[in-house]
Design a protein around this motif. Structure first.
Motif, mmCIF file in Angstrom:
data_model
loop_
_atom_site.group_PDB
_atom_site.id
_atom_site.type_symbol
_atom_site.label_atom_id
_atom_site.label_comp_id
_atom_site.label_asym_id
_atom_site.label_seq_id
_atom_site.Cartn_x
_atom_site.Cartn_y
_atom_site.Cartn_z
ATOM 1 N N TRP A 92 3.072 -33.831 -25.376
ATOM 2 C CA TRP A 92 3.445 -32.483 -25.034
ATOM 3 C C TRP A 92 2.549 -31.393 -25.448
ATOM 4 N N TRP A 93 1.635 -31.953 -26.433
ATOM 5 C CA TRP A 93 0.731 -30.728 -27.041
ATOM 6 C C TRP A 93 -0.075 -30.523 -25.821
ATOM 7 N N ARG A 94 -0.376 -29.388 -25.554
ATOM 8 C CA ARG A 94 -1.347 -28.837 -24.675
ATOM 9 C C ARG A 94 -2.385 -27.390 -25.123
ATOM 10 N N PRO A 95 -3.191 -26.976 -24.377
ATOM 11 C CA PRO A 95 -4.031 -25.993 -24.569
ATOM 12 C C PRO A 95 -3.221 -24.763 -25.187
ATOM 13 N N TRP A 96 -2.172 -24.486 -24.550
ATOM 14 C CA TRP A 96 -1.463 -23.231 -24.905
ATOM 15 C C TRP A 96 -0.976 -23.383 -26.583
ATOM 16 N N LEU A 97 -0.576 -24.679 -26.708
ATOM 17 C CA LEU A 97 -0.252 -24.703 -27.967
ATOM 18 C C LEU A 97 -1.304 -24.597 -29.221
ATOM 19 N N ASP A 98 -2.163 -25.227 -28.646
ATOM 20 C CA ASP A 98 -3.580 -25.078 -29.776
ATOM 21 C C ASP A 98 -3.898 -23.495 -29.832
ATOM 22 N N LEU A 99 -3.787 -22.657 -28.639
ATOM 23 C CA LEU A 99 -4.070 -21.335 -28.780
ATOM 24 C C LEU A 99 -3.118 -20.476 -29.684
#
Length: 175
Positions: A54-61
């Motif tokens: 579930w980790w995705r680019p939005w969460l990285d941001l």
């Protein structure tokens, strides 16, 4: 004053202190959530222990933004009993929290006397607004950016009033 609409990475990169997001709809039909919402309705749930799924680019941001010392808060005004879409959001909000975002929920009946802007928004450092426009069916109708100080003041005051009354994600009970 309307400005060019930055990407979300550009928007959050411009924050030095705070980024707040107010959501006021009971359902959204944004393209990037259509598949995950359909999966959720079919019984698929994200496993908190399987972060890679579930980790995705939005969460990285969000994690990068919080890591720079920016406080990122999201408040959701919801009708109760909640819609299936709100249940879907609620079930997935642990991912936002894991990335460092603070999230609260306000039952709509407790927001009746709060002066609210007409659209969902992001407010960056109490100065820059990114309005999120939606169609009647909930699809994205694009964004708009403004530095209008009166509108920024309205957004800031509205968000803080909602935040003060809202229930933290870890204690909000879905009805």
């Amino acid at each position: 004053m309307s400005l060019n609409v930055p990407t979300f990475p550009e928007l959050l990169a411009s924050a030095s202190r705070s980024a707040v997001h107010l959501e006021m709809r009971d359902s959204y039909a944004v393209d990037y959530e259509k598949g995950p919402f359909a999966d959720w309705r079919a019984g698929v749930r994200r496993d908190p222990a399987d972060r890679a799924s579930w980790w995705r680019p939005w969460l990285d941001l969000i994690q990068e933004t919080v890591g720079r010392g920016v406080v990122v808060r999201r408040a959701r005004i919801v009708s109760e009993p909640v819609s299936d879409y709100t249940r879907f959001l609620y079930d997935g909000t642990f991912t936002n929290v894991a990335a460092g975002e603070q999230v609260r929920w306000l039952p709509r009946r407790r927001a009746s006397d709060i002066a609210l802007p007409g659209n969902d928004f992001w407010l960056i450092d109490d100065r820059l607004i990114r309005w999120n426009h939606f169609t009647g069916e909930g699809a994205s109708a694009g964004g708009e950016v403004s530095t209008n100080s009166a509108a920024a003041k309205l957004c800031g005051e509205a968000f803080e009033a909602v935040w003060e009354r809202a229930v933290p994600h870890d204690t909000y009970q879905i009805t």
